[in-house]
Design a protein around this motif. Sequence first.
Motif, mmCIF file in Angstrom:
data_model
loop_
_atom_site.group_PDB
_atom_site.id
_atom_site.type_symbol
_atom_site.label_atom_id
_atom_site.label_comp_id
_atom_site.label_asym_id
_atom_site.label_seq_id
_atom_site.Cartn_x
_atom_site.Cartn_y
_atom_site.Cartn_z
ATOM 1 N N MET A 211 0.844 -1.183 0.000
ATOM 2 C CA MET A 211 0.000 0.000 0.000
ATOM 3 C C MET A 211 0.886 1.242 0.000
ATOM 4 O O MET A 211 1.854 1.324 0.746
ATOM 5 N N GLU A 212 0.536 2.181 -0.825
ATOM 6 C CA GLU A 212 1.251 3.446 -0.894
ATOM 7 C C GLU A 212 0.698 4.413 0.150
ATOM 8 O O GLU A 212 -0.449 4.287 0.586
ATOM 9 N N GLN B 222 -0.283 7.412 -0.235
ATOM 10 C CA GLN B 222 -1.453 8.128 -0.760
ATOM 11 C C GLN B 222 -2.727 7.306 -0.545
ATOM 12 O O GLN B 222 -3.778 7.852 -0.208
ATOM 13 N N GLU B 223 -2.630 5.993 -0.715
ATOM 14 C CA GLU B 223 -3.786 5.127 -0.470
ATOM 15 C C GLU B 223 -4.191 5.155 1.001
ATOM 16 O O GLU B 223 -5.383 5.182 1.325
ATOM 17 N N LEU B 224 -3.207 5.160 1.890
ATOM 18 C CA LEU B 224 -3.506 5.254 3.313
ATOM 19 C C LEU B 224 -4.186 6.592 3.617
ATOM 20 O O LEU B 224 -5.169 6.643 4.349
ATOM 21 N N LYS B 225 -3.685 7.658 3.033
ATOM 22 C CA LYS B 225 -4.298 8.975 3.245
ATOM 23 C C LYS B 225 -5.758 8.962 2.807
ATOM 24 O O LYS B 225 -6.631 9.487 3.502
ATOM 25 N N GLU B 226 -6.034 8.357 1.660
ATOM 26 C CA GLU B 226 -7.411 8.283 1.167
ATOM 27 C C GLU B 226 -8.304 7.506 2.130
ATOM 28 O O GLU B 226 -9.452 7.887 2.366
ATOM 29 N N LYS B 227 -7.784 6.420 2.714
ATOM 30 C CA LYS B 227 -8.558 5.660 3.700
ATOM 31 C C LYS B 227 -8.850 6.522 4.926
ATOM 32 O O LYS B 227 -9.962 6.510 5.455
ATOM 33 N N GLN C 220 -11.619 9.062 4.624
ATOM 34 C CA GLN C 220 -12.976 8.522 4.707
ATOM 35 C C GLN C 220 -13.603 8.768 6.073
ATOM 36 O O GLN C 220 -14.808 8.653 6.231
#
Length: 103
Positions: A1-2, A4-9, A12
């Motif tokens: 996981m990058e 940026q993906e963690l930030k998007e989660k 939420q």
Amino acid sequence: MELQELKEKLEQTGFPVAYYSFPENEAPPLPFICYLVTGSDNFAADGVVYDKALQIQIELYTRGKDLQAEESVEVALSEFVWNKTESYIDSEKCYQIAYEIEV
């Protein structure tokens, strides 16, 4: 996981999210989330890293004890194994709930 993906989660949750910190004098009202890489726990053999793993701390800042905010973060982190600690920051008059994960 990058990252940026963690930030998007984390976004939420509906709370503002920043890497490490918000710019000076630009922090939004509480609650908000900061996250940062605190280290790595790579798997290596024969002098070669075969699998990279980042250790990440996610910090939820709230004015008071906010179980609903904590639950929102924990739902966002549902695919991770996490550990949680809590502290009160006197100088800021807020709570910091810190989650540690590995990605």
